[in-house]
Design a protein around this motif. Structure first.
Motif, PDB file in Angstrom:
ATOM      1  N   ARG A 157       0.854  -1.191   0.000  1.00  0.00           N
ATOM      2  CA  ARG A 157       0.000   0.000   0.000  1.00  0.00           C
ATOM      3  C   ARG A 157       0.884   1.233   0.000  1.00  0.00           C
ATOM      4  N   GLY A 158       0.737   2.089  -1.003  1.00  0.00           N
ATOM      5  CA  GLY A 158       1.603   3.245  -1.153  1.00  0.00           C
ATOM      6  C   GLY A 158       1.158   4.456  -0.363  1.00  0.00           C
ATOM      7  N   PHE A 159       0.085   4.332   0.419  1.00  0.00           N
ATOM      8  CA  PHE A 159      -0.428   5.471   1.175  1.00  0.00           C
ATOM      9  C   PHE A 159      -1.297   4.948   2.320  1.00  0.00           C
ATOM     10  N   HIS A 160      -1.277   5.632   3.410  1.00  0.00           N
ATOM     11  CA  HIS A 160      -2.171   5.407   4.540  1.00  0.00           C
ATOM     12  C   HIS A 160      -2.128   3.952   5.032  1.00  0.00           C
ATOM     13  N   LEU A 161      -3.282   3.337   5.272  1.00  0.00           N
ATOM     14  CA  LEU A 161      -3.314   2.113   6.061  1.00  0.00           C
ATOM     15  C   LEU A 161      -4.375   1.158   5.552  1.00  0.00           C
ATOM     16  N   ARG A 162      -4.047  -0.147   5.577  1.00  0.00           N
ATOM     17  CA  ARG A 162      -5.037  -1.198   5.366  1.00  0.00           C
ATOM     18  C   ARG A 162      -4.573  -2.451   6.086  1.00  0.00           C
ATOM     19  N   GLY A 163      -5.538  -3.262   6.532  1.00  0.00           N
ATOM     20  CA  GLY A 163      -5.223  -4.539   7.148  1.00  0.00           C
ATOM     21  C   GLY A 163      -4.787  -4.460   8.583  1.00  0.00           C
ATOM     22  N   LEU A 164      -4.962  -3.298   9.212  1.00  0.00           N
ATOM     23  CA  LEU A 164      -4.567  -3.104  10.595  1.00  0.00           C
ATOM     24  C   LEU A 164      -5.584  -2.173  11.236  1.00  0.00           C
ATOM     25  N   GLU A 165      -6.140  -2.587  12.367  1.00  0.00           N
ATOM     26  CA  GLU A 165      -7.145  -1.767  13.031  1.00  0.00           C
ATOM     27  C   GLU A 165      -6.488  -0.883  14.079  1.00  0.00           C
ATOM     28  N   LEU A 166      -6.761   0.406  14.002  1.00  0.00           N
ATOM     29  CA  LEU A 166      -6.279   1.357  14.999  1.00  0.00           C
ATOM     30  C   LEU A 166      -7.420   1.718  15.934  1.00  0.00           C
ATOM     31  N   LEU A 167      -7.097   1.750  17.222  1.00  0.00           N
ATOM     32  CA  LEU A 167      -8.079   2.136  18.232  1.00  0.00           C
ATOM     33  C   LEU A 167      -7.470   3.196  19.136  1.00  0.00           C
ATOM     34  N   GLN A 168      -8.309   4.027  19.702  1.00  0.00           N
ATOM     35  CA  GLN A 168      -7.875   4.948  20.737  1.00  0.00           C
ATOM     36  C   GLN A 168      -8.757   4.716  21.946  1.00  0.00           C
ATOM     37  N   ASP A 169      -8.120   4.302  23.040  1.00  0.00           N
ATOM     38  CA  ASP A 169      -8.827   3.952  24.270  1.00  0.00           C
ATOM     39  C   ASP A 169      -9.809   2.809  24.040  1.00  0.00           C
ATOM     40  N   GLY A 170      -9.415   1.873  23.166  1.00  0.00           N
ATOM     41  CA  GLY A 170     -10.228   0.693  22.894  1.00  0.00           C
ATOM     42  C   GLY A 170     -11.376   0.927  21.934  1.00  0.00           C
ATOM     43  N   ILE A 171     -11.497   2.146  21.402  1.00  0.00           N
ATOM     44  CA  ILE A 171     -12.601   2.520  20.520  1.00  0.00           C
ATOM     45  C   ILE A 171     -12.044   2.761  19.120  1.00  0.00           C
TER      46      ILE A 171
END
Length: 699
Positions: free
Chosen positions: A110-124
C-alpha cells in the motif's frame, strides 16, 4: 469551508467551556477540586497502566506493550518514534506524519495510509467504516500507553485482520504522569512543537485536556507541516462500580507533499521535491473531529463496557487530481469480560458485539496548482459492519490454558458514481457484501509468573476498503468488485524475564488466498495505487526482542548499563503466481534490526546510542528487477530528569548523514515503467542528519 484554525479553535473553546461548567457544578456539591499526581489506581473505565500491561500479557499470542514513560523524553513526533522498539511492527517514515505501518505484511504494498490493521484509541475504533485509516490524529504526546495485538490476537477487540490491532491509550487524571505538563521541543528542519496537559479530580468527576501544536519546514522541499491536535476526556462516577467517560478530539493537519524521486535523486539529491508535486501544489489538508463514550459497569461477575463513537473527517487532497471528501463514521460496541470457575477450574471469557457504519462524499476535480478546476467525479461511498465475537481461556491446569474464540461478521460496501462529467461520463453502482466466521484456537503455558510459552492458529479476513474498490487512473474512477483477503496463520513464541535477561520471540506463518496487492500506475504523479487479488501468497517471519542488563552498580550507586536487540524478519512472497511466480512481494525490507545501548544513573541522567540497520532494502517492483540498497543509521539520545520535575533531552539522528531510501511506491515491473528503472520516480528519501532537543516541566 471554514479554516482549520477557526474550526479547531471553536471546538476547543466549546469543550473548555463545557469542562469548566461541569467542574464548577461538581465543586458546588462535592469536595473541592484536587490535584493528584502519579495516581496508579486507575478507574472503572480506564484501568491503571500496570493493569493494562497485565491484560495485554494475558493474551495467548504475540503482543507488545509500550509505556509512554519510555518515549516521553525523546522527540516522539510520529508513530515510528513510538513503535520502533516493538518487534514485528514495520514502520517507516515517508514525510511528515505520513508513513508505512505494517504488521506481518498487512497492506504490504500500500503506497499510502493504512489497510489490514485496526487502529483504536482507548479501545474505541479510529478506522473509518470501510476499514481504511491514517495516522494524523494520533499524537504521541497525548498517549499514556500503546497496546499491540498482532494478527488474530486482536480478537480481544473483535479485530481479525492479518495485521491485528494497535490500541493507543490516552491518559486520564488518574493515570497521567503528572497533573500538569508543559513541554517545548524543536530542532532541525525549522521544527518547533509546543504541548501542554492539564488534569484534575473532583469527587466523582475527573478531566484531562491535552493540546499539541507542531510546525516544521521538513527535510525536503515542499514538505512544510502544520498540525494542531487537541484531546480531552471527562469521566464521572455515576455510582459505585459505574462510570462514564467522554472523549473529544480535534485534529487539524496541513501537510505539503514532496512526492517521490528517482532512485538516483533519492540517494544523491534527497532534499528535492518531485516537480509534479510543486506544479500541482500537492498537499493533504485534513480536519477530523471525534467524540466517543465508554460507560462501564462492574458486575457480580466481570465488567461490561459499552462504547459509542462518531468521527467526522474532511479531506482536501490535491495530487494528480484534487480529492475532496467529507464523511462520517459512527458505531456502538458492547463488550463483557469476566473470570469465573467452571468445575473448579479458572475460566476467562470475553464476549462482544460491534456495529458501525459510515458514508463519505467523494468528489474529484482537475488539479490547477492545488485548486479545483473541472469536476471529474461525484460519488457516494457507504459502508456498514456487523460483528459478534468471543474469546475464552480455560485453565485446565494451574499453569496451562486452552484458548478458543471466533468472530462472525457481515460487511457491506456500496458505491454510487453519479457520472455526468466529460472525464467520467458513466453512471456506475457497485455493491458487495462480505461475510464469514474467523475461528482461533491456542495454548498458553505459564510455568513461572514471568515466563510464558504460547502457540495458536487463527483465521483472518481483510475486507477491501474504497481505495481498493474504487480505483482511479488518469482517465476515470471505476468500481472493481475485489474478493476479501483470507488467511490461516500459525504462530508460536515465548516471552518472559529471568533476572537480567528479558525476551519476546515469535515465529509465524500465514498462508493467504486472494491477498490484496497494490501497485502504483505512475508514482511520480501520485495517483492512488491499483489493487488486485493475488491467488496465493505466503507471509512468514520472526518477531524478536531481547534485552540484557550488562552491568549494574558500575560506580557503586545503582546505575545500569543495558543492551537491547530488536529483529523483525519479513519473508513475504507470491506462490506459483501466473505472473510473478515465487517472487518476493515488493515494498518491505526483509530484515530490520535495531540495537540500543543504554546507560542510566539514579541522578536521572541517561545516555543511549542506537543503530538502525537494514542489511538489504526492499524490492521496488513485484517482478523483483529493482532493489534499493540497505543502510545503517547511528543515533544518540541523552538527557536528565531532575527531581524538581524538569527534564531536558537531546535526540540526535542519522549522525553520519547516511543517504538512504526509507520507503517505496511499489510498481509491477520497474524495467517496463516509463523511462525504465532509471526514470522510475518511486522512492522516498530518508531524512538526513538531524538534532532535536526539548524541555519538559511536570508539576
Amino acid at each position: 469551508m471554514s479554516s482549520p484554525t477557526t474550526r479547531g479553535g471553536a471546538l476547543a473553546l466549546v469543550l473548555l467551556s463545557t469542562t469548566a461548567v461541569l467542574a464548577q457544578q461538581a465543586d458546588a456539591t462535592l469536595s473541592e477540586l484536587t490535584v493528584q499526581g502519579a495516581v496508579t489506581a486507575g478507574s472503572v473505565t480506564v484501568p491503571s497502566v500496570a493493569e493494562q500491561r497485565a491484560a495485554v500479557n494475558a493474551t495467548v499470542g504475540s503482543v507488545a506493550f509500550v509505556d509512554a514513560a519510555d518515549f516521553q523524553n525523546r522527540y516522539a513526533n510520529t508513530l515510528r518514534d513510538v513503535l520502533k522498539d516493538t518487534p514485528g511492527v514495520f514502520v517507516q517514515e515517508r514525510y511528515g506524519q505520513e508513513m508505512r505501518l505494517s504488521v506481518r505484511g498487512s497492506g504490504i504494498a500500500r503506497g499510502f495510509h493504512l489497510r489490514g490493521l485496526e487502529l483504536l484509541q482507548d479501545g474505541i475504533p479510529l478506522n473509518l467504516a470501510d476499514g481504511s485509516g491514517d495516522f494524523y490524529q494520533i499524537d504521541p504526546l497525548a498517549l499514556r500507553s500503546v497496546e499491540v495485538y498482532k494478527g488474530g490476537n486482536a480478537l480481544t477487540f473483535g479485530a481479525t485482520t492479518l495485521g491485528g490491532a494497535i490500541n493507543f491509550v490516552t491518559p486520564t487524571a488518574y493515570t497521567a504522569l503528572s497533573p500538569n505538563i508543559l513541554r517545548i521541543d524543536g530542532g532541525s528542519f525549522g521544527t518547533i512543537r509546543e504541548n501542554s496537559q492539564f488534569s484534575r479530580i473532583s469527587g466523582p468527576a475527573d478531566f484531562l485536556i491535552n493540546g499539541t501544536l507542531t510546525n516544521s519546514d521538513g527535510y525536503r522541499d515542499h514538505e512544510t507541516q502544520r498540525t494542531q491536535n487537541f484531546n480531552a476526556n471527562l469521566g464521572y462516577r455515576l455510582a459505585p462500580g459505574v462510570e462514564t467517560r467522554f472523549y473529544v478530539g480535534v485534529y487539524l493537519t496541513d501537510q505539503k507533499l514532496p512526492g517521490t524521486l528517482s532512485l538516483f535523486n533519492a540517494l544523491n539529491n534527497p532534499t528535492l521535491a518531485n516537480p509534479n508535486a510543486i506544479t500541482g501544489n500537492q498537499s493533504r489538508k485534513v480536519e477530523t473531529e471525534r467524540i466517543a463514550n465508554r460507560t462501564s459497569f462492574v458486575l457480580d461477575v466481570g465488567k461490561l463496557d459499552i462504547d459509542t463513537w462518531a468521527i467526522h473527517k474532511s479531506l482536501y487532497h490535491p495530487i494528480f487530481q484534487v480529492i475532496d471528501q467529507d464523511g462520517w463514521t459512527y458505531g456502538v460496541a458492547p463488550r463483557w469480560a469476566g473470570t469465573f470457575d467452571v468445575g473448579g477450574y479458572r475460566n476467562d471469557t470475553i464476549l462482544g458485539l460491534r456495529a458501525s457504519a459510515g458514508i463519505n462524499s467523494a468528489l474529484q476535480f482537475a488539479n490547477r496548482a492545488g485548486q479545483r478546476n473541472g469536476q471529474t467525479l461525484s460519488a457516494l461511498q457507504s459502508a456498514s459492519n456487523y460483528e459478534a465475537y468471543g474469546e475464552n481461556r480455560f485453565w485446565f491446569l494451574p499453569d496451562v490454558a486452552l484458548m478458543t474464540g471466533a468472530k462472525a461478521f457481515s460487511s457491506n460496501r456500496t458505491y454510487s458514481n453519479k457520472g455526468g462529467f466529460s472525464a467520467n461520463p458513466n453512471v456506475q453502482f457497485g455493491n458487495r457484501t462480505y461475510e464469514g466466521i474467523n475461528p482461533k484456537i491456542g495454548l498458553l503455558w505459564q510455568p513461572l509468573p514471568d515466563i510464558q510459552v504460547f502457540g495458536d492458529i487463527t483465521r483472518s479476513r481483510d475486507v477491501p476498503d474504497f481505495s481498493d474498490l474504487a480505483q482511479t487512473n488518469t482517465l476515470r474512477t471505476t468500481f472493481v468488485p475485489l474478493e476479501a483477503q483470507r488467511a490461516w496463520t500459525v504462530e508460536a513464541g515465548t516471552r518472559g524475564r529471568i533476572d537480567r535477561l528479558a525476551w519476546d520471540v515469535t515465529l509465524y506463518r500465514s498462508e493467504i488466498r486472494d491477498e490484496l496487492i497494490n501497485f502504483s500506475i505512475n508514482p511520480g504523479l501520485n495517483i492512488p495505487a491499483a489493487t488486485f487479488n493475488a491467488p496465493r501468497t505466503l507471509h512468514q517471519g520472526v518477531e524478536a526482542a531481547v534485552s540484557l542488563d550488562l552491568a549494574r552498580d558500575l560506580t557503586g550507586i545503582c546505575d545500569t548499563l543495558s543492551v537491547s536487540q530488536v529483529w523483525t524478519h519479513n519473508d513475504f512472497r507470491f506462490v506459483n503466481d501466473p505472473l510473478f511466480g515465487d517472487n518476493r512481494i515488493a515494498g518491505i525490507s526483509r530484515d530490520v534490526l535495531r540495537t540500543v545501548l543504554t546507560y542510566t544513573h539514579p541522578s536521572g541522567f541517561y545516555l543511549s546510542p542506537s543503530l538502525d540497520w537494514v542489511p538489504q532494502g526492499a524490492f521496488a517492483d513485484h517482478a523483483n528487477t529493482l532493489q534499493v540498497p540497505g543502510y545503517a543509521l547511528f543515533n544518540v539520545q541523552t538527557g536528565i530528569d531532575f527531581k524538581s520535575g524538569v527534564s531536558l533531552f537531546l535526540d540526535a539522528r542519522n549522525l553520519t548523514d547516511e543517504r538512504y531510501v526509507s520507503d517505496v511506491s511499489v510498481v509491477t515491473n520497474a524495467r517496463s515503467a516509463p523511462g525504465g528503472a532509471a526514470g522510475l520516480a518511486a522512492f522516498y528519501p530518508g531524512s538526513g542528519r538531524s538534532v532535536f532537543g526539548g524541555i519538559r516541566a511536570s508539576f
